[in-house]
Design an enzyme around this catalytic site. Structure first.
Site, PDB file in Angstrom:
ATOM      1  N   HIS A 134      22.821  60.042  50.081  1.00 42.53           N
ATOM      2  CA  HIS A 134      23.325  60.560  51.360  1.00 42.53           C
ATOM      3  C   HIS A 134      22.933  59.686  52.544  1.00 42.53           C
ATOM      4  O   HIS A 134      23.602  59.708  53.584  1.00 42.53           O
ATOM      5  CB  HIS A 134      22.835  61.988  51.582  1.00 42.53           C
ATOM      6  CG  HIS A 134      23.604  63.031  50.837  1.00 42.53           C
ATOM      7  ND1 HIS A 134      24.754  63.615  51.325  1.00 42.53           N
ATOM      8  CD2 HIS A 134      23.398  63.595  49.616  1.00 42.53           C
ATOM      9  CE1 HIS A 134      25.213  64.493  50.454  1.00 42.53           C
ATOM     10  NE2 HIS A 134      24.402  64.499  49.402  1.00 42.53           N
ATOM     11  N   ASP A 141      28.492  66.599  50.251  1.00 37.59           N
ATOM     12  CA  ASP A 141      28.395  67.875  49.541  1.00 37.59           C
ATOM     13  C   ASP A 141      29.443  68.815  50.124  1.00 37.59           C
ATOM     14  O   ASP A 141      29.433  69.073  51.336  1.00 37.59           O
ATOM     15  CB  ASP A 141      27.002  68.485  49.710  1.00 37.59           C
ATOM     16  CG  ASP A 141      25.912  67.645  49.070  1.00 37.59           C
ATOM     17  OD1 ASP A 141      26.227  66.872  48.152  1.00 37.59           O
ATOM     18  OD2 ASP A 141      24.751  67.762  49.494  1.00 37.59           O
ATOM     19  N   GLU A 203      25.883  68.272  39.621  1.00 31.36           N
ATOM     20  CA  GLU A 203      26.054  69.092  40.830  1.00 31.36           C
ATOM     21  C   GLU A 203      27.547  69.221  41.122  1.00 31.36           C
ATOM     22  O   GLU A 203      28.192  68.225  41.440  1.00 31.36           O
ATOM     23  CB  GLU A 203      25.336  68.458  42.022  1.00 31.36           C
ATOM     24  CG  GLU A 203      23.835  68.279  41.821  1.00 31.36           C
ATOM     25  CD  GLU A 203      23.178  67.494  42.955  1.00 31.36           C
ATOM     26  OE1 GLU A 203      23.901  67.079  43.897  1.00 31.36           O
ATOM     27  OE2 GLU A 203      21.962  67.281  42.889  1.00 31.36           O
ATOM     28  N   HIS A 206      28.652  67.715  44.763  1.00 32.49           N
ATOM     29  CA  HIS A 206      28.314  66.375  45.255  1.00 32.49           C
ATOM     30  C   HIS A 206      29.330  65.351  44.775  1.00 32.49           C
ATOM     31  O   HIS A 206      29.578  65.220  43.578  1.00 32.49           O
ATOM     32  CB  HIS A 206      26.913  65.994  44.768  1.00 32.49           C
ATOM     33  CG  HIS A 206      26.453  64.629  45.224  1.00 32.49           C
ATOM     34  ND1 HIS A 206      25.429  64.448  46.120  1.00 32.49           N
ATOM     35  CD2 HIS A 206      26.867  63.380  44.893  1.00 32.49           C
ATOM     36  CE1 HIS A 206      25.235  63.163  46.319  1.00 32.49           C
ATOM     37  NE2 HIS A 206      26.104  62.487  45.583  1.00 32.49           N
TER      38      HIS A 206
END
Length: 235
Positions: A134, A141, A203, A206
């Site tokens: 990030h 996200d 995830e 993500h």
């Protein structure tokens, strides 16, 4: 070290640009800022220029499938200081949830909790060769909201530290509600992947484009590509 961290980076110098609130929905108040993460004058709702263009493409794809639905931004650009804060915050939360106390943790307990933390959070590395995804401005996200602005149920919360966070957790379920969760996750995945993003293996929320994880995932699909990262950390 996670294998994607071995991917070389050739920084392309693209600027960070604000994500337009008239196109996308935002999770507000921002969940990390709410617990005290030190953003200072930085904003989490920024992405690299090409990444933002691809996100707009994904939103258009979503609109064509479900009129009025929008991609909701939970988190995008994340300074390394914020990454470090959230890693420590998550560690403390897990200690408390386990009924333990920071002052009396054994070495084994500390190790077990850190393993849980780093199962979902990237290491807040200051090494230019191994930036948290990030911090590069190329990871995002996201979830979905419907035409009324209500969150679409994906079957678990973003950042949930449980097996339900795995993208395919509900894939084989025979329960109608859980089948719906999986369809929602698949919809999000399809519009993001069609726009050039790579999905995180663990995830559902993500996605990345142009960072080390993206390049590693691309090379897993086609080793002949020899993809490298084009985005490094932004201070």
């Amino acid at each position: 070290m996670k294998p994607y961290k071995l991917i070389p980076i050739q920084e392309c110098g693209e600027p960070l640009l604000p994500i337009p609130s008239e196109i996308f929905a935002f999770v507000l108040p921002h969940p990390y800022a709410k617990v005290g993460a030190p953003y200072g004058d930085k904003s989490p709702f920024y992405l690299r220029e090409s990444v933002l263009n691809s996100l707009v493409t994904a939103q258009k794809d979503l609109q064509e499938r479900y009129s009025g639905w929008r991609i909701q931004i939970f988190d995008a650009y994340r300074p390394i200081a914020v990454q470090r804060f959230m890693v420590d915050h998550t560690f403390r939360e897990l200690v408390q949830a386990s009924g333990l106390a920071l002052e009396t943790l054994t070495a084994k307990q500390q190790q077990e909790i850190w393993e849980q933390v780093y199962g979902f959070w990237a290491v807040p590395s200051d090494d230019p060769a191994t930036p948290p995804p990030h911090s590069t401005g190329s990871a995002v996200d996201v979830t979905l909201v419907d035409e009324t602005g209500q969150p679409v149920d994906m079957g678990s919360q973003i950042d949930e530290l449980s097996p339900r966070s795995f993208p395919g957790h509900f894939a084989d379920s025979q329960l109608p509600q859980e089948q719906q969760y999986h369809r929602h996750r698949q919809l999000l995945r399809e519009v993001m992947v069609n726009a050039g993003f790579q999905p995180h293996p663990h995830e559902w929320w993500h996605f990345c484009l142009g960072d080390q994880m993206w390049a590693w995932l691309v090379n897993q699909e086609d080793p002949a590509r020899g993809a490298i990262a084009r985005y490094g950390a932004i201070a």
